[in-house]
Structure formats: C-alpha cells, structure tokens
Design a protein around this motif. Structure first.
Motif, PDB file in Angstrom:
ATOM      1  N   GLN B 109       0.758  -1.212  -0.080  1.00 55.49           N
ATOM      2  CA  GLN B 109       0.029  -0.254  -0.132  1.00 55.49           C
ATOM      3  C   GLN B 109       0.795   1.122   0.061  1.00 55.49           C
ATOM      4  O   GLN B 109       0.506   2.295  -0.580  1.00 55.49           O
ATOM      5  N   ARG B 110       1.819   1.123   0.770  1.00 57.34           N
ATOM      6  CA  ARG B 110       3.059   2.375   0.917  1.00 57.34           C
ATOM      7  C   ARG B 110       3.754   2.274  -0.484  1.00 57.34           C
ATOM      8  O   ARG B 110       4.651   3.276  -0.574  1.00 57.34           O
ATOM      9  N   LYS B 111       3.568   1.197  -1.481  1.00 58.05           N
ATOM     10  CA  LYS B 111       4.448   1.366  -2.523  1.00 58.05           C
ATOM     11  C   LYS B 111       6.155   1.311  -2.444  1.00 58.05           C
ATOM     12  O   LYS B 111       6.680   1.821  -2.932  1.00 58.05           O
ATOM     13  N   ILE B 112       6.371   0.404  -1.404  1.00 58.29           N
ATOM     14  CA  ILE B 112       7.714   0.462  -0.928  1.00 58.29           C
ATOM     15  C   ILE B 112       8.474  -0.848  -1.772  1.00 58.29           C
ATOM     16  O   ILE B 112       7.807  -1.727  -1.979  1.00 58.29           O
ATOM     17  N   ALA B 113       9.584  -0.512  -2.033  1.00 62.27           N
ATOM     18  CA  ALA B 113      10.273  -1.423  -3.020  1.00 62.27           C
ATOM     19  C   ALA B 113      10.473  -2.951  -2.496  1.00 62.27           C
ATOM     20  O   ALA B 113      10.830  -2.791  -1.103  1.00 62.27           O
ATOM     21  N   ASP B 114      10.601  -3.880  -3.163  1.00 62.17           N
ATOM     22  CA  ASP B 114      10.540  -5.461  -2.658  1.00 62.17           C
ATOM     23  C   ASP B 114       9.712  -5.813  -1.462  1.00 62.17           C
ATOM     24  O   ASP B 114      10.401  -6.143  -0.373  1.00 62.17           O
ATOM     25  N   PRO B 115       8.560  -5.652  -1.519  1.00 62.96           N
ATOM     26  CA  PRO B 115       7.549  -5.878  -0.333  1.00 62.96           C
ATOM     27  C   PRO B 115       7.716  -7.431   0.001  1.00 62.96           C
ATOM     28  O   PRO B 115       7.699  -7.570   1.148  1.00 62.96           O
ATOM     29  N   LEU B 116       7.644  -8.220  -1.035  1.00 63.92           N
ATOM     30  CA  LEU B 116       8.092  -9.667  -0.452  1.00 63.92           C
ATOM     31  C   LEU B 116       9.196 -10.002   0.156  1.00 63.92           C
ATOM     32  O   LEU B 116       9.111 -10.889   1.057  1.00 63.92           O
ATOM     33  N   GLY B 117      10.144  -9.668  -0.380  1.00 64.70           N
ATOM     34  CA  GLY B 117      11.679  -9.912   0.378  1.00 64.70           C
ATOM     35  C   GLY B 117      11.554  -9.363   2.066  1.00 64.70           C
ATOM     36  O   GLY B 117      11.802 -10.128   2.700  1.00 64.70           O
ATOM     37  N   LYS B 118      11.034  -8.083   1.936  1.00 66.80           N
ATOM     38  CA  LYS B 118      10.867  -7.419   3.306  1.00 66.80           C
ATOM     39  C   LYS B 118      10.007  -8.509   4.091  1.00 66.80           C
ATOM     40  O   LYS B 118      10.126  -8.653   5.295  1.00 66.80           O
ATOM     41  N   ALA B 119       8.894  -8.811   3.484  1.00 66.94           N
ATOM     42  CA  ALA B 119       7.714  -9.777   4.292  1.00 66.94           C
ATOM     43  C   ALA B 119       8.601 -10.979   4.580  1.00 66.94           C
ATOM     44  O   ALA B 119       8.185 -11.731   5.762  1.00 66.94           O
ATOM     45  N   ARG B 120       9.318 -11.522   3.779  1.00 67.73           N
ATOM     46  CA  ARG B 120       9.916 -12.911   4.146  1.00 67.73           C
ATOM     47  C   ARG B 120      10.898 -12.706   5.423  1.00 67.73           C
ATOM     48  O   ARG B 120      10.752 -13.382   6.264  1.00 67.73           O
ATOM     49  N   ASP B 121      11.589 -11.484   5.506  1.00 70.40           N
ATOM     50  CA  ASP B 121      12.518 -11.148   6.609  1.00 70.40           C
ATOM     51  C   ASP B 121      11.584 -11.056   7.738  1.00 70.40           C
ATOM     52  O   ASP B 121      11.845 -11.481   8.962  1.00 70.40           O
ATOM     53  N   ALA B 122      10.433 -10.340   7.563  1.00 70.81           N
ATOM     54  CA  ALA B 122       9.630 -10.215   9.145  1.00 70.81           C
ATOM     55  C   ALA B 122       9.228 -11.546   9.306  1.00 70.81           C
ATOM     56  O   ALA B 122       8.924 -11.650  10.666  1.00 70.81           O
ATOM     57  N   LEU B 123       9.001 -12.602   8.500  1.00 67.35           N
ATOM     58  CA  LEU B 123       8.237 -13.664   8.971  1.00 67.35           C
ATOM     59  C   LEU B 123       9.534 -14.606   9.319  1.00 67.35           C
ATOM     60  O   LEU B 123       9.340 -15.369  10.472  1.00 67.35           O
ATOM     61  N   ASN B 124      10.770 -14.522   8.910  1.00 65.99           N
ATOM     62  CA  ASN B 124      11.776 -15.078   9.673  1.00 65.99           C
ATOM     63  C   ASN B 124      12.263 -14.686  11.041  1.00 65.99           C
ATOM     64  O   ASN B 124      12.425 -15.347  11.871  1.00 65.99           O
ATOM     65  N   LEU B 125      11.905 -13.380  11.100  1.00 69.55           N
ATOM     66  CA  LEU B 125      12.023 -12.764  12.498  1.00 69.55           C
ATOM     67  C   LEU B 125      11.047 -13.406  13.628  1.00 69.55           C
ATOM     68  O   LEU B 125      11.674 -13.781  14.677  1.00 69.55           O
ATOM     69  N   VAL B 126       9.960 -13.978  13.167  1.00 73.02           N
ATOM     70  CA  VAL B 126       8.971 -14.431  14.182  1.00 73.02           C
ATOM     71  C   VAL B 126       8.803 -15.906  13.800  1.00 73.02           C
ATOM     72  O   VAL B 126       7.957 -16.626  14.366  1.00 73.02           O
ATOM     73  N   GLU B 127       9.899 -16.479  13.086  1.00 69.06           N
ATOM     74  CA  GLU B 127      10.163 -17.883  12.966  1.00 69.06           C
ATOM     75  C   GLU B 127       8.980 -18.640  12.392  1.00 69.06           C
ATOM     76  O   GLU B 127       8.394 -19.549  12.548  1.00 69.06           O
ATOM     77  N   LEU B 128       8.479 -17.801  11.190  1.00 65.02           N
ATOM     78  CA  LEU B 128       7.558 -18.531  10.420  1.00 65.02           C
ATOM     79  C   LEU B 128       7.598 -18.418   9.028  1.00 65.02           C
ATOM     80  O   LEU B 128       6.609 -18.572   8.120  1.00 65.02           O
TER      81      LEU B 128
END
Lengths: 303, 372, 268
Positions: B109-128
């Motif tokens: 929604q905020r048109k930030i670059a590489d949303p999926l990559g960042k999302a994956r990092d966040a999921l790794n942070l919570v071990e999912l």
C-alpha cells in the motif's frame, strides 16, 4: 428470510458507522428504482381500479374517475375465486409444511456430521428451481392425465374408479401448488434447523422428556421463526398463482383462482379496472398479513 | 506517500474526551509516552482502554482533545496516513491472502520496494518463514498472533499498538510470547503501547504502566512503584490485592499519620500518604503482613492488629493464603511463602496480624462504601 | 432395541421418498426430451432419439426465445446485482434512520404475488404510454430480482468482520483500496450467488413477463403458449440442458470447495 439457508457462517457484530453521504450514494439508486417500479405501479393499479368506462364508449378505453363499481363487481362475481384462492393456498401451505419439515429436519440436523452430503441434498431439494416451473407443472399434467399409465395403475389397484380422473379437479391444483412450493418451505425451515442447538434437545431428554414432548416443547418453538417465514413465503405467492389452476395445466374452469381472473380481465377482456380492483383486493389482504407479522416480530429479521 | 520516521516516536494525548450516544467512554485523558518505551495501559473491561487505542490508531475521532505523534498533530489524520500500526485482539488476518501477502500488505500500500522480500524477513524474525504460502486458517492461534505481529512490525511504525494480543493464548504460550515481544521491542527500538486487562502481563513487560478506570487514568508509573505504592483504592485493589483500613486521623507527626480502627492504631509514613486530613484509607499488601500466635510486643516500626481468628486457608502452591477475621475490623488477607513447613496453623486458631509501617500506603480516596 | 433402530431409519427413508417425489417431474422432462415425437405434441412415448438435442434450433421460435431470455437475464442480473449489493452493504454497515422503511420496502416485493406486480407494471407502462418490449421486460425483471439480491448479499456482508477493513486502513490502505482489496474479494462469493439467483429468477419468470412482454417472446412465454396445443420436445431439450448445466455447476462448486477445504486443513 428464505435464503437464511444459504448463510452458512455466523453473523459478526460490528459497530455500524454513521456516514450519511456514503449511505445515500449506496441506497439511493436501488431505492429510487423500487419507488419507480414497485410503489408507483401499485399506485397505478389503484388509479386504474377506480376508472370508469370511457365516455366515448370505445372498447377497452377508460376515463379517470373515482368509481368503486369495479370493486363491487369484483368482490361479488369473483367471490368463489377469492375463496378458492385462499382455500387452496391454505391447504397447499399446510401440506407443504407437513412434507417439508421432516425433510428439512433430516438435512439440517441429521446430516450435520457430513457437510458435503448436506449441501448436495439441499441442492437436490432446490433442483426443481433449475428447471422451468411451467415444464414441471406440465410434467405432472402428463403423468397424471386421464389416460396415463399412472392413473391406469391406480385404477387397476381399485384406488380409483374407472371413470374417475385427476386433472381439472381441486386435488390436482393443490397437488401442483404444493409440489411447486415445497422448496420455498424447506429453505427457511432448513435455515433454523441447521442452527438448532442439539444440546438443548439432549438436555430436554436428560430431563425426562419423551421424544414427542421434546419436539412439541423444544424443537417446535425454537423452529417457529422458520415455520412462519416458510408459511408466508408459500401462502402469499400461491394466492396469486394462476398457472397451476389454469385450464392448460392442472385445472379447469371450475378451479379458477384470483390470478386467472386478473389475467383474463387484463389481457383478454381489456377490463383493466376489474383486473386492477381484484389485484388491489388481493394486495390489501396480503398487506394485512404482512403488517400483522411485522408488528409481531419487527423489521430487523425481515430480510 | 510520506516518509515515515524509521525509529520510535513519542506519543502525546492532550485532554482527550470521547463521547458515545448514551455514555462517555473517555473523560479527560492526558498521556505522554516517550519514544522507545514499552508502555502498558491496564484496566478492566469497559474502562476505555480499547477506545483510547482506536483513537490513537485513527479508527475513532475524539470528541475533544489532541493526539500528537512525534510532535505532529495527527488528531484528524486518517488511519492510513498515520505512522501507527495495530496488532488486533482477533489478529484480523486477511483470510483470502497467504501469510506472505498478509505481511506484505502494508508495504504494498505504501509502494515500498521489494515488499515480498521484506515480508519474508519479517516472517523469519517471528520464525514463521516456512509457512509463507499458507492461509491464516491453517495456522494455530499462536502462529496467527506472530503473523499479526510481523505484519505490523514490517512497516517499522513509529508507534505499535497492541490490543490484548495475547488474550487467546494458553498460559505457556503467553509467557513465551511476552518474552519474545519484549525482546523484539528492545532490539528494534520502537515505541510499544500494550493494552491489557492482565496485570501480571503489564507489570512483567512494561517500562511504564498506566491504570485506567472509567475513562480516566488513575495512576501511572513504573510497575514497582504502582505496586508498592498505589495511590487510589481502585489501583490498590485492581493491581494485586490489598488490605485497606479506614478511619479518622487520630495522630499526626512529621514522620507519620495514624488512624484508630477498633482500638488498633494503624500508622503510615507521611511521605507515603496521599491524603493528610479527615478520614483516610491506609492499605498494605498481603505478602507484607505476618500473623503471630502470641500477641507481639508493641513496636514503633510495626502496626499490630488483633486478636482475630483464622477463617480460611488456601494453598496455591507458591504460598498459603490466610483469611483472618478480626472483630470490628473485618477480614484481613495474609500471604505466607510456602517454605516447606506445613501445616503452620489450623482453622479457628487465635492470631495477631502485624506489618511494617514503612510498607503501608495512604490512599487519596476511600474505598467504595466507606465514603462520608 | 430393534424398535430404536427402525425408528432411526424412518427419517432417512422418508427423505429419500420426498426427494424422489421432488425429482419426478424433472426426470420426466429430461426423459421426454429424447422422445421421438412427431409434430407438436410430446405426450406419448414414441421412441428414443437424439434428434431433438442435435437439431434443437430447427423448431421455429425456440432458439430465438432462448436468446431473448438469455439477453434479458444477463442485463437484468447485472443491474439488479449492482443496485442490490450497494443496498446490502448500506443496510449492514451503516446506521441510518430510514432503516425500517428500507427493510420493509425491500421485503414487500418478495411478498407480492406476481399477478399484482405484473398487472401493476403493465398498467404503469400503459398509463405512461411506453410500448411493451425488451425494455419493459428488463425493467420488470430487475424489479423483482432486487430484493433477492439484497437478501443474499446481506447474509454474506453480515459474516464479514469489520475489523478486517479496519486492519486494512491501519495498514495504509485508502478507503478505495480497502474496498477493492479486502471487502470486495471477501464478498464475491455472496455476490456471485446473488447474481446466479437473479439470473435464474429472470430466466424462468413467466407471469410478470407475460403482462409486460408485448411482441417479445421469451422461453417461458413460448412454453405457456404452447401448453394449450402441445409443448414440443425441443423445449424439453432446452430446459434439460439448462437444468443439467446449473446443477452440475452447483454440485461441482460444492464438491470442489469441499476438496479444497480438506486439502487446506490437512496441512498444519
């Protein structure tokens, strides 16, 4: 109401938002449409029903007036049809209820453990909807015609006298009406039965109630909203039906209903005031029923 | 899209009032949370804490008052324009998207670059990370909660709002999540505002706790100070348990104030008393009190009450909880740590209760029912 | 003990019989679509043939009528679905004073007999001087489909937790984005059901159409007019085709979603 059967999941309470501009934009097109093509036609009917034969004497021409003579004529000469319509409607509704309830119970309660089977059976119940209702009625007409294998079979079993027939009698009309409206009765019943909390039935049994008692004092009251919905959705349309009762289908001239008369007057005799007056009378009775129902249960559960 | 501050921001609420038709949810709220702090808003159901949260998130507008984030007035800014993210009580994961898409939603929604990559990092942070392609319905409650957290955190909001996010989890999982949440907050340096009715959770995780009741904040401060020195009877009874004694002031000196309750003198240090005239309420925590089989000698450092009888004994594993009835005073609760000697005393035995004066606290108001 | 067991069988057996009863005319209709009937009557069995199925459009008027019904159905469905979805969202999500009136106004068309609506619309068009034809039929069809669309979509909107949309707004989605990315996809099954229902109602409508059709022939009108003299087997063919298409689609969707659901739940 009828389509409560289709809402499988539970409702969620959310705080409604007050925003008049958006509400207006959402409601206005649809409600305007309703006003134009539902309210105004009813008004138009009323106006037409009060018209008087044209001064010019031309056939099918009427002048605006406040002439109640159409009402007089309609109520007196069509009295048998009026009585018949409500009579057939009452009978068909009762039969439909008696037939539909156990079926709805089976699908809504007994089949809960097998959701796919439940959905498929419900689809089968509504299957008649998918085929033209005229053709379904014609099918019965042919299955139950005077010389059909069915009737001959019944005669061979001495259940029917050799010269007894089915078509054209009130039995045939009620049979057809009941058949056509069973799905309308099943769906609201299914809707409430599907949600029936079985633990209440168990609790009643635990408190020494016999199965019959359980039904009468627990199941029946709890499913009453569905019974009332189904009854309304069946009784009201039947009063106006004319296909089943028409000569070309299951009826004869001695089984004609309000709908047949409206159709005849409007489309064949060009007696628009009479047709409109009869429609208005029918509509008035129905409005009375609806008002009574709404006063009892309010408008929130209507839709 | 505006650039959001990539670090925690402070939150300020000035004179917030929220009225609904029929009742007032928030009376007059002033709050300041410094950047980078873990703040808990604690209170019973219906006290207005969720409404406060919604006003901060922008999902409700206050009837009066201002909301400032990082010094900027955002009172009337739409939620999608505020650098605030919420972890909802019911998680509110979008059922028609995968976990990965859920987490990437805000970034997209905020048109930030590489949303999926960042999302994956966040999921790794919570071990999912391994569950990225699954749907929310396929996850357990604890997993969903972690996804909700990742979905909020990935946006690096200046302020993260948590609306009782651990409520639906079982005890063990809740404890685990509390530790993880605190660790993440400290690591990332964001400002967390955690709304809860669970006092243990609030005291355990927060740097500062505010106790809210009927639309107002009754007391705010570090968990220890709130616990050891509650200032109102609501806080004294909501946060832990308290014994409260009410009476007219009988003696007053530079160091202490005393009241007389049914012949017993109860004193509180003046420095720990909120109200210093008329009828006051003095309280003490049950674990600070002891009971004695023989009447203890009078002491300048202890308040002594009694005699009374043991009315009830409850064993809770860690401690024994004694209910002692003293005539004309009422029931007093005493907690005794279970140090392996039991039973210590029997029902009906005659005992005296004492506690150190320095552990007493004087309340600003009187408990309901004892007012003039 | 034996009595208990028999008792348990009563309901399933009854239901089977009831279902069979419901399906008799359908089976009959499909059966007779294969009848090698000559001329216009299709009342006695004269032999099995695929002729009528293969050359269904050779019977004059049939395919034209079906085409009209399809056209009218599609247009009416589109209009009724858009109008009805808007109303359903308003009714569930917003608070407004005229609520009772709106509910009642939407309920009445469902409770009004078709003769009354048909005669009313016909008299309206007559008084206004509008000629009967495609437009009047479509206007009439949208009319009676509207309430059913509202009921169906409303049920779906009620299962939609508003917190999902709040989460969307919290995650930087503008109101438009929230609607298209969250609300609409989640409502879609309900909207599709409503559209299918509207189409079915429109396609099969007879009474209201009869009053307002003028020169236009729809499939039900064709059957009604033919009923007096004899309904040709080609009509059975069309009806059977529609029936099979519809029921296979519905069953297919149900079985498909059940399989998908089981697969989803198997991975944990």
């Amino acid at each position: 109401m009828a389509f409560a059967g289709f809402s499988g999941t539970a409702k969620v309470q959310g705080a409604p938002v007050k925003s008049s501009r958006i509400v207006l934009a959402l409601l206005l097109p649809g409600m305007l449409y309703l006003a134009m093509f539902f309210m105004i036609p009813l008004v138009s009917l009323l106006i037409t029903s009060l018209e008087t034969p044209a001064a010019s004497g031309a056939y099918g021409a009427y002048d605006y007036a406040v002439d109640f003579s159409s009402y007089q004529r309609v109520v007196t000469s069509y009295f048998p049809q009026i009585m018949r319509s409500f009579g057939y409607a009452f009978l068909s509704t009762v039969f439909a209820l008696v037939i539909a309830y156990p079926l709805a119970y089976f699908i809504g309660v007994r089949l809960r453990s097998r959701p796919l089977l439940q959905k498929l059976t419900l689809t089968l119940v509504t299957a008649p909807f998918f085929i033209s209702f005229l053709l379904r009625t014609i099918a019965w007409k042919q299955i139950l015609s005077d010389d059909s294998p069915t009737l001959n079979f019944l005669r061979s079993l001495h259940l029917l006298a050799p010269d007894q027939y089915f078509l054209g009698t009130p039995f045939a009309v009620v049979w057809g009406l009941t058949y056509n409206f069973i799905p309308f009765m099943v769906l609201p019943l299914y809707g409430v039965l599907e949600r029936l909390d079985l633990r209440l039935i168990e609790a009643a049994g635990d408190l020494y109630a016999s199965p019959f008692s359980v039904f009468r004092r627990v199941t029946l009251p709890l499913t009453m909203p569905g019974i009332i919905s189904g009854t309304l959705l069946t009784f009201i349309p039947i009063t106006g039906d004319y296909v089943n009762a028409s000569r070309d289908f299951l009826g004869s001239s001695s089984t004609s209903m309000i709908g047949n008369m409206v159709q005849a007057d409007f489309l064949q005799n060009s007696d628009y005031p009479a047709a409109s007056a009869l429609s208005a009378v029918l509509m008035a009775v129905i409005l009375l029923i609806v008002v009574f129902y709404v006063k009892r249960t309010g408008t929130e559960d209507l839709l | 899209m505006k650039e959001f501050v990539p670090a925690g921001a402070d939150l300020e609420l000035r004179g917030i009032r929220k009225e609904f038709p029929g009742f007032t949810a928030i009376e007059d709220l002033d709050l300041h949370i410094p950047a980078g702090e873990f703040f808990a808003l604690l209170g019973p159901s219906g006290c207005g804490k969720t409404t406060t949260l919604r006003i901060i998130a922008g999902l409700e507008e206050p009837t009066r008052g201002q909301v400032l984030i990082g010094g900027q007035d955002v009172t009337y800014t739409k939620p999608h324009e505020r650098p605030v993210n919420t972890v909802f009580q019911s998680y509110a994961l979008f059922p028609h998207m995968t976990i990965l898409e859920n987490v990437a939603f805000g970034l997209r929604q905020r048109k930030i670059a590489d949303p999926l990559g960042k999302a994956r990092d966040a999921l790794n942070l919570v071990e999912l990370g391994y569950a990225a392609e699954r749907r929310p319905q396929q996850l357990s409650g604890g997993q969903q909660q972690r996804v909700a957290l990742a979905r909020a955190l990935v946006n690096r909001p200046s302020l993260l709002l948590l609306d009782e996010p651990l409520g639906a989890l079982d005890l063990k999982l809740r404890r685990q999540m509390q530790i993880e949440l605190k660790a993440i907050q400290m690591e990332v340096g964001l400002t967390f505002l955690h709304v809860t009715h669970d006092q243990e959770e609030a005291m355990d995780m927060a740097d500062t706790v505010a106790v809210m009741n009927k639309g107002r904040i009754e007391q705010m401060g570090a968990p220890e100070s709130l616990y050891e020195r509650p200032k109102t009877s609501f806080v004294a009874k909501f946060l832990g348990q308290s014994n409260i004694f009410v009476g007219e002031i009988a003696e007053q000196s530079a160091n202490s104030i005393s009241i007389n309750v049914a012949g017993n003198k109860i004193s509180v240090p003046t420095a720990r008393a909120e109200k210093t005239s008329g009828k006051i309420a003095i309280g003490v925590r049950p674990e600070k009190a002891e009971f004695h089989r023989e009447q203890p000698a009078a002491s300048a450092e202890r308040n002594i009450l009694g005699p009374g009888t043991i009315k009830d004994i409850r064993f809770t594993g860690v401690s024994n909880q004694y209910l002692i009835e003293i005539p004309n005073i009422g029931d007093i609760i005493v907690f005794a740590q279970n140090v392996g000697i039991s039973p210590v005393i029997e029902l009906g035995e005659k005992v005296w209760v004492s506690f150190k004066i320095e552990h007493a606290f004087g309340l600003a108001d009187l408990p309901a029912g004892d007012e003039d | 003990m034996k009595q208990l067991k028999l008792g348990k069988l009563v309901l399933p057996v009854y239901s089977l019989i009831a279902l069979a009863y419901l399906l008799i005319p359908i089976v009959y209709t499909i059966f007779f679509s294969f009848n090698d009937s000559t001329g216009r009557t299709n009342t006695t069995w004269q032999g099995f043939t695929l002729d009528k199925w293969l050359h269904v459009c050779e019977r004059p008027g049939i395919c034209e009528a079906v085409g009209n019904s399809l056209f009218i159905g599609i247009v009416s469905t589109l209009v009724a679905t858009v109008l009805g979805t808007a109303i359903a969202i308003a009714l569930v999500r917003y608070r407004f004073k005229a609520r009772s009136l709106v509910s009642l106004s939407l309920f009445l068309p469902m409770a009004t007999p078709e003769v009354v609506m048909g005669a009313g619309l016909a008299s309206l068009f007559f008084n206004v001087g509008a000629g009967y034809g495609y437009t009047t039929i479509i206007l009439a069809h949208v009319m009676f489909c509207l309430s059913f669309v509202v009921v169906t979509v409303k049920a779906r909107v009620q299962t939609l937790d508003p917190v999902l949309e709040e989460a969307g707004r919290d995650l930087y989605a503008s109101p438009t984005a929230v609607f298209w990315k969250i609300t609409f996809p989640l409502l879609l099954p309900g909207i599709m059901s409503a559209a299918l229902l509207a189409f079915a109602l429109s396609f099969d409508d007879f009474i209201i159409t009869y009053f307002n059709a003028g020169p236009v022939n729809t499939f039900p009108l064709l059957i009604y007019i033919a009923a007096a003299k004899g309904v040709p087997a080609e009509a059975n063919v069309i009806a059977s085709a529609v029936f099979l298409l519809a029921i296979l689609t519905v069953i297919g969707t149900q079985v498909g979603s059940s399989i998908r659901h089981k697969r989803l739940m198997a991975i944990k």
